[in-house]
Motif scaffolding. Sequence first.
Motif, PDB file in Angstrom:
ATOM      1  N   LYS A  32       6.168  22.022 -12.708  1.00 16.59           N
ATOM      2  CA  LYS A  32       6.335  23.457 -12.483  1.00 16.59           C
ATOM      3  C   LYS A  32       5.876  23.499 -10.809  1.00 16.59           C
ATOM      4  CE  LYS A  32       6.656  25.592 -17.010  1.00 16.59           C
ATOM      5  NZ  LYS A  32       5.953  26.339 -17.830  1.00 16.59           N
ATOM      6  N   PHE A  33       6.211  24.640 -10.195  1.00 12.46           N
ATOM      7  CA  PHE A  33       5.778  24.871  -8.948  1.00 12.46           C
ATOM      8  C   PHE A  33       4.237  24.985  -8.955  1.00 12.46           C
ATOM      9  CE2 PHE A  33       3.860  27.766  -5.808  1.00 12.46           C
ATOM     10  CZ  PHE A  33       4.471  27.052  -4.723  1.00 12.46           C
ATOM     11  N   HIS A  34       3.674  24.070  -8.024  1.00 12.65           N
ATOM     12  CA  HIS A  34       2.307  24.225  -7.862  1.00 12.65           C
ATOM     13  C   HIS A  34       1.961  23.895  -6.220  1.00 12.65           C
ATOM     14  CE1 HIS A  34      -1.990  22.717  -7.726  1.00 12.65           C
ATOM     15  NE2 HIS A  34      -1.854  23.186  -9.013  1.00 12.65           N
ATOM     16  N   PRO A  35       0.988  24.834  -5.576  1.00  5.93           N
ATOM     17  CA  PRO A  35       1.000  24.571  -4.154  1.00  5.93           C
ATOM     18  C   PRO A  35       0.584  23.173  -3.674  1.00  5.93           C
ATOM     19  CG  PRO A  35      -0.335  26.192  -4.969  1.00  5.93           C
ATOM     20  CD  PRO A  35       0.244  25.372  -6.003  1.00  5.93           C
ATOM     21  N   GLU A  36       0.147  22.273  -4.396  1.00  5.19           N
ATOM     22  CA  GLU A  36      -0.399  20.751  -3.980  1.00  5.19           C
ATOM     23  C   GLU A  36       0.957  20.051  -3.887  1.00  5.19           C
ATOM     24  OE1 GLU A  36      -3.464  19.084  -6.323  1.00  5.19           O
ATOM     25  OE2 GLU A  36      -4.994  20.529  -5.647  1.00  5.19           O
ATOM     26  N   ASN A  37       1.942  20.265  -4.839  1.00  9.87           N
ATOM     27  CA  ASN A  37       3.305  19.666  -4.698  1.00  9.87           C
ATOM     28  C   ASN A  37       3.797  19.463  -3.386  1.00  9.87           C
ATOM     29  OD1 ASN A  37       3.164  19.521  -7.563  1.00  9.87           O
ATOM     30  ND2 ASN A  37       4.960  20.588  -7.965  1.00  9.87           N
ATOM     31  N   ARG A  38       3.842  20.208  -2.478  1.00  2.00           N
ATOM     32  CA  ARG A  38       4.327  20.203  -1.009  1.00  2.00           C
ATOM     33  C   ARG A  38       3.770  19.082  -0.453  1.00  2.00           C
ATOM     34  NH1 ARG A  38       2.382  26.152   1.045  1.00  2.00           N
ATOM     35  NH2 ARG A  38       2.988  26.630  -1.224  1.00  2.00           N
ATOM     36  N   TYR A  39       2.227  18.898  -0.628  1.00  2.00           N
ATOM     37  CA  TYR A  39       1.705  17.970   0.153  1.00  2.00           C
ATOM     38  C   TYR A  39       1.947  16.523  -0.257  1.00  2.00           C
ATOM     39  CZ  TYR A  39      -1.236  22.025   1.594  1.00  2.00           C
ATOM     40  OH  TYR A  39      -1.682  23.051   1.886  1.00  2.00           O
ATOM     41  N   TYR A  40       2.254  16.382  -1.626  1.00  2.00           N
ATOM     42  CA  TYR A  40       2.405  15.156  -2.271  1.00  2.00           C
ATOM     43  C   TYR A  40       3.901  14.629  -1.787  1.00  2.00           C
ATOM     44  CZ  TYR A  40      -1.765  15.419  -4.933  1.00  2.00           C
ATOM     45  OH  TYR A  40      -3.026  15.558  -5.311  1.00  2.00           O
ATOM     46  N   LEU A  65       0.889  -1.302   0.064  1.00  2.00           N
ATOM     47  CA  LEU A  65      -0.046  -0.016   0.017  1.00  2.00           C
ATOM     48  C   LEU A  65       0.749   1.447   0.049  1.00  2.00           C
ATOM     49  CD1 LEU A  65      -2.931   1.336   0.106  1.00  2.00           C
ATOM     50  CD2 LEU A  65      -2.510   1.022   2.796  1.00  2.00           C
ATOM     51  N   SER A  66       2.075   1.396   0.688  1.00  2.00           N
ATOM     52  CA  SER A  66       2.767   2.410   0.769  1.00  2.00           C
ATOM     53  C   SER A  66       3.593   2.729  -0.430  1.00  2.00           C
ATOM     54  CB  SER A  66       3.670   2.378   2.036  1.00  2.00           C
ATOM     55  OG  SER A  66       3.189   2.448   3.210  1.00  2.00           O
ATOM     56  N   VAL A  67       3.925   1.547  -0.999  1.00  2.00           N
ATOM     57  CA  VAL A  67       4.693   1.825  -2.284  1.00  2.00           C
ATOM     58  C   VAL A  67       3.838   2.420  -3.424  1.00  2.00           C
ATOM     59  CG1 VAL A  67       5.467   0.553  -4.232  1.00  2.00           C
ATOM     60  CG2 VAL A  67       6.231  -0.046  -2.004  1.00  2.00           C
ATOM     61  N   LEU A  68       2.430   1.845  -3.479  1.00  2.00           N
ATOM     62  CA  LEU A  68       1.469   2.342  -4.268  1.00  2.00           C
ATOM     63  C   LEU A  68       1.093   3.792  -4.159  1.00  2.00           C
ATOM     64  CD1 LEU A  68      -1.192  -0.492  -4.486  1.00  2.00           C
ATOM     65  CD2 LEU A  68       0.224   0.268  -6.228  1.00  2.00           C
ATOM     66  N   SER A  69       1.103   4.299  -2.889  1.00  2.00           N
ATOM     67  CA  SER A  69       0.785   5.528  -2.502  1.00  2.00           C
ATOM     68  C   SER A  69       2.154   6.410  -3.098  1.00  2.00           C
ATOM     69  CB  SER A  69       0.911   5.747  -0.863  1.00  2.00           C
ATOM     70  OG  SER A  69       0.252   7.065  -0.338  1.00  2.00           O
ATOM     71  N   ILE A  70       3.332   6.085  -2.756  1.00  2.00           N
ATOM     72  CA  ILE A  70       4.398   6.727  -3.112  1.00  2.00           C
ATOM     73  C   ILE A  70       4.463   7.071  -4.510  1.00  2.00           C
ATOM     74  CG2 ILE A  70       7.015   6.786  -3.210  1.00  2.00           C
ATOM     75  CD1 ILE A  70       6.972   5.267  -0.559  1.00  2.00           C
ATOM     76  N   LEU A  71       4.071   5.879  -5.389  1.00  2.00           N
ATOM     77  CA  LEU A  71       4.210   6.081  -6.850  1.00  2.00           C
ATOM     78  C   LEU A  71       2.775   7.160  -7.283  1.00  2.00           C
ATOM     79  CD1 LEU A  71       4.359   2.524  -8.238  1.00  2.00           C
ATOM     80  CD2 LEU A  71       5.848   4.383  -8.465  1.00  2.00           C
ATOM     81  N   ILE A  72       1.648   7.085  -6.688  1.00  2.00           N
ATOM     82  CA  ILE A  72       0.609   7.923  -7.143  1.00  2.00           C
ATOM     83  C   ILE A  72       1.039   9.284  -6.383  1.00  2.00           C
ATOM     84  CG2 ILE A  72      -1.658   8.535  -6.452  1.00  2.00           C
ATOM     85  CD1 ILE A  72      -2.132   5.326  -6.188  1.00  2.00           C
ATOM     86  N   CYS A  73       1.577   9.503  -5.615  1.00  2.00           N
ATOM     87  CA  CYS A  73       2.011  10.855  -5.128  1.00  2.00           C
ATOM     88  C   CYS A  73       3.118  11.415  -6.315  1.00  2.00           C
ATOM     89  CB  CYS A  73       2.595  10.970  -3.828  1.00  2.00           C
ATOM     90  SG  CYS A  73       1.372  10.743  -2.426  1.00  2.00           S
ATOM     91  N   PHE A  74       4.032  10.750  -6.679  1.00  2.00           N
ATOM     92  CA  PHE A  74       5.152  10.999  -7.365  1.00  2.00           C
ATOM     93  C   PHE A  74       4.302  11.298  -8.891  1.00  2.00           C
ATOM     94  CE2 PHE A  74       8.133  10.449 -10.901  1.00  2.00           C
ATOM     95  CZ  PHE A  74       9.267  10.999 -10.387  1.00  2.00           C
ATOM     96  N   ASP A  75       3.165  10.672  -9.270  1.00  2.00           N
ATOM     97  CA  ASP A  75       2.408  10.891 -10.456  1.00  2.00           C
ATOM     98  C   ASP A  75       1.658  12.105 -10.322  1.00  2.00           C
ATOM     99  OD1 ASP A  75       1.679   9.815 -13.263  1.00  2.00           O
ATOM    100  OD2 ASP A  75      -0.506   9.827 -12.121  1.00  2.00           O
ATOM    101  N   PHE A  76       1.267  12.637  -9.424  1.00  2.00           N
ATOM    102  CA  PHE A  76       0.601  13.856  -9.019  1.00  2.00           C
ATOM    103  C   PHE A  76       1.546  15.284  -9.273  1.00  2.00           C
ATOM    104  CE2 PHE A  76      -3.109  11.354  -7.080  1.00  2.00           C
ATOM    105  CZ  PHE A  76      -4.032  11.993  -8.285  1.00  2.00           C
ATOM    106  N   LEU A  77       2.570  14.705  -8.843  1.00  2.00           N
ATOM    107  CA  LEU A  77       3.546  16.174  -8.909  1.00  2.00           C
ATOM    108  C   LEU A  77       3.700  16.732 -10.226  1.00  2.00           C
ATOM    109  CD1 LEU A  77       6.765  14.700  -6.721  1.00  2.00           C
ATOM    110  CD2 LEU A  77       4.992  16.270  -5.948  1.00  2.00           C
TER     111      LEU A  77
END
Length: 410
Positions: free
Chosen positions: A173-181, A158-170
């Motif tokens: 360029k700069f975006h406010p949501e990037n810091r959360y991911y 589950l953690s590996v999938l979560s890390i991959l998804i967060c990376f995919d959402f990055l």
Amino acid sequence: MKILLRAIYPYAFLLLYLILPFDNYVRALPNILLIVLVAAFPFVITKKDIQKVKTIPVLILLGFILFLLGNALIQGRLETDINIIKKVLIAFGLLLLYFPVRNVDKLKKIVIFSSLATILFSVINVIIVYNTSEELLFKSYPLLIESLLIDRIYLGFLSVLSILICFDFLRPKFHPENRYYVVYIIINLLFLILIVSKVALLILLAVLITRQFYGKTKKVRILVTVIALTVMVFGYLQFNKEIVQQDFLKSSQNTETNFFKKTLTWDIRTIVWHCAGVISEETGLNLFGIGFKETKDRLADCYEEKIVDPQKKNRFVSDRYNTHNQYFDFYLSTGLIGLILFVGFLVYLIVSNRKVFFATALVVVLIAYCFMENIFHRQLGAYYAGLILILLITENSRNLNKTIKESEEA
């Protein structure tokens, strides 16, 4: 009525994956949600959704399932093998049930939230156990493992999938949501280190190497690849040295209490893989398999015959450990034909999605976990296999539509 069902259906599906790790505490709820989804499915499915079934990967997977059912029926072992086949059907069924949902980004975010909730629950539970136990937690391997919400290998999954998804959402360029991911990635990574999930960390390392085949700045990527490969080779040499020095079949090694040396459970895998190899040699060329139940029976017989240490032998025989390798399991249980169909499905996915890192990384994760676990022997494993199938088939459809659009524009 249909409008109401179409409004409720996506949320029921998302809720299913949100609470999935908490199955032991809300055992009835996932089953209730699944029943609701199955009942509502005929009313929310559209002709456009039905067309998704005709894609090549879905048809290959359907062919694999039909082979499992037909082979078990012809060989007269459907009654004994249906329990495992049902897990494969669950994964495929979840893929079909997802088609009316459409918004895959919401599902991805649910996986992130589910992982964070699981980590929070596990950490709180570990702290409670630490404060109430007289034993030093990190010197008692069973105590720490029992404090986790679900099995460590699925926590890592589950953690590996979560890390991959967060990376995919990055965003590039700069975006406010990037810091959360980025924070979510760090939390999941720290948690994997905390529970010493070496399997998950090695898979992340393999994913990191895979990432170097995408994008620019080749010099940096070559350096990262060399470093990652060096770490993997060093880890392999250390593991190989331990295997040579320790005969797992003869000694129980119960005197070792260091948590960090007992977290990979190579003891179990080394023995079951050895016995799987013995059974494979005994059966010779195996086209249609010996069945899932017969495979476990023969493994138990092998443990009885090969393991010298009485305490270890009793544990392996009574627990009836499976092969801890999905490829071994499909080969022994369904034969060479079953294995070829399953591997062919994975090969098609990795070839058809090779230009997209996220999809390729998902296949790498699925392939790697199948080497370490029989994911279709656990209902939780079947649910997460279904999740990866959903993400992969969705990504494959996106790539196909993009290719068609580019060809039309040209």
